[in-house]
Design an enzyme around this catalytic site. Sequence first.
Site, mmCIF file in Angstrom:
data_model
loop_
_atom_site.group_PDB
_atom_site.id
_atom_site.type_symbol
_atom_site.label_atom_id
_atom_site.label_comp_id
_atom_site.label_asym_id
_atom_site.label_seq_id
_atom_site.Cartn_x
_atom_site.Cartn_y
_atom_site.Cartn_z
ATOM 1 N N CYS A 10 70.486 47.553 77.834
ATOM 2 C CA CYS A 10 69.887 47.022 76.263
ATOM 3 C C CYS A 10 71.078 46.676 75.928
ATOM 4 C CB CYS A 10 69.343 48.058 75.911
ATOM 5 S SG CYS A 10 69.755 49.346 75.258
ATOM 6 N N LYS A 11 70.406 46.375 74.823
ATOM 7 C CA LYS A 11 71.703 46.123 73.801
ATOM 8 C C LYS A 11 72.547 47.198 73.330
ATOM 9 C CE LYS A 11 72.741 43.920 69.217
ATOM 10 N NZ LYS A 11 72.802 43.730 68.013
#
Length: 735
Positions: free
Chosen positions: A534-535
């Site tokens: 994800c981020k």
Amino acid sequence: MKICIVGGVAGGASAAARLRRLCENNQIILFEKDEHISFANCGLPYHISGKIRRKESLILWDKESFYARHNVEVRTFQEVVAIDCEKKELTVFDKSRDGTYQESYDKLILSPGAKNFIPPTAGLKEDQLFSLRNVADMEQIIDFIRVNNVTKALVVGGGPIGLEVGENLVEKGIAVTLVERAPQVMLPLDLEMANILHQELSKKLKLYLSTSVQTVRKIGECSECSDCSDGIKYKIKLSSGEEFECGIIIIAAGVRPEIGLAQKAGLAIGKTGGIIVDEHLRTSDPHIYAVGDAIEVKNFVTQEDNLIPLAGPANRQARIASDNIMMSQNKDIFTHPPTYRQTQGTSIVKVFALRAACTGINERTISKNKKYQYQSIFIHPLSHAGYYPGAEQMTLKILYLRGDGHDDVKILGAQCVGAEGVDKKIDIIAAIMRAGGKVYDFKDMEFCYAPPYNQAKDPINMLGFISDNIRNGLVRFIDPVKAQALANPLYLDVRTEEEVSLGKIPAALNIPLDSLRGRLPQEMPKDRTIVVYCKVGIRAYSACRILMENGYEKLYCLSGGYKTYLQFFPPPLELNSSSVISSENQSVQETFIELDLSGMQCPGPIVKLRAKLDQSANGERLKVIATDPGFARDIRAFCNSTGNTLLSLKQDNNIITAIVEKRMSDASNCATVHCATAPASSKKTIIIFSNDLDKALASFVIANGAKAMGSDVTMFFTFWGLNVLRRRDVSSTTG
């Protein structure tokens, strides 16, 4: 007892003061070859820029005040040039009288420091360059800049001194080119951590990595340009072939131990080039002690001999050497013999808006020693609660030994880069390392918390939680380089579509975390190795747990997420970019719709901006205010991918202000087709923004028509447009 000390500053002056506090009766003489015996050498670059206004602020002691306070005889401009160990006698050159004399001693402390390393360069003469080791060097640089009206500077070396000098020259209004022979600045950091600094530096100055200065030619004040009114100038040629001019050359390419005096005296020198000392700071001569940058020390982690020239260790060494000298006179003065307990290399440097700190050893050092089976963890926490204004993101990396599941796992090192809170995190880890703490201890540590100062889950706690999850088999972490080495991995991106539109790992499959359960097992094959990201890694961990509970075994979580991936594989550096983040039209003065996104973290700002644009008419302009550190990069990518116009973008400390003009009828779906062509042009570009299949097919029809009319046609798909080509049923893909 008569004690002589060679050299002042952190080592010598501290030793003299300690010796006097322990005994009023001993004779103490301190020899310093220059003018100042005690000054803040780490503050010198900041006087060049005027950040520290008064030079006198940097002078901690002059010889008169030092004598008045400590009753220590200080002899400045007097250089010890020889030691007769048998006679216990020094030969001293008195610069003021241009003659030598002898001085006896009972005990001797050497604190000669280090000398600058000058890389071999064709045409570079000693009188053409400057370095920064003392107050006199600083004054010469300031005077030379003023007299010669210097507007461009070359700084050679990307260590702490080079970075600080470069920054302060920029602050002074001088255009700086910084050249580093290694692939990165700040060698104590690993490359992916240094890459964060590279991006920051490239905004402020010209940065050349893996490059050296090949030739230097003086072109000012000579027959070639006798009418030059701007003072001395130099023509520089780099190993990469680039050529440029500058008005001053400052060498900060590292230091070497100043061991000439010790060598002539026959003292033992180590393999690293430093003076060998024992744990009591004694040299091979029992009456001579040595401290500071000139000595070889044991690395706290590896137990190997190292050179670690830092002010903090030098001060502690001075105290320990003094204590041991006093014990040789009075054994009962201390209950336990003072010993030097090795060096961790804990340090920090300021690089414009960022700080970079580290302790222990880095991954390059670990990789050279095959005995270490280690784990790395990356996290990207905020300096304090995200909803409280001013939160800044940092990147924190820790390295520790992978054991067999017991609680005796050793911390090897840590690195941190960010705007705020960097020193605190590394100091905590350094203290835990020194106390013998383990990485699993982090989860039980208790830290003060209030929204302006910290997060309820301190980043140090988070490192403990993650390492505990790894130990218990709840997740397997992998870094981007090791992930690329896997056989045919499937990257699963669990971010939102808005985030993915701003950039992703090539060929990654996007299934937002909240949709993941409903799309198993149709789109997720169990026979492939899956790397989830994800981020920053938090949502990816949740996705990994969902997949593991559903029977997926070939599974990794990308440590630190897409943000870490960008550190390992950063975009190309832009040379000579402006200190303003970007600016197409900084003087836009019209009516705006204000959108305050302060305190929101990605993807929040982009999601809110997209929603506001959906409600806006073509041509309306939004003034967007955000504090998310990644917003400057995200807003560029968003406007590029949606067709909206970014009119201006600037940053004041941690406040980012952007002006965006809506250029499309629907920012969420985006206009179907944009033809960026003039009627008379034979070249046409069709940009597909929408993931609607009918609209994409219509675009192909238009493209074929234009081609049939004799035009050259280019079709450009944005991230959203590419989604129309993606096959949803990945598990059924064959061949």
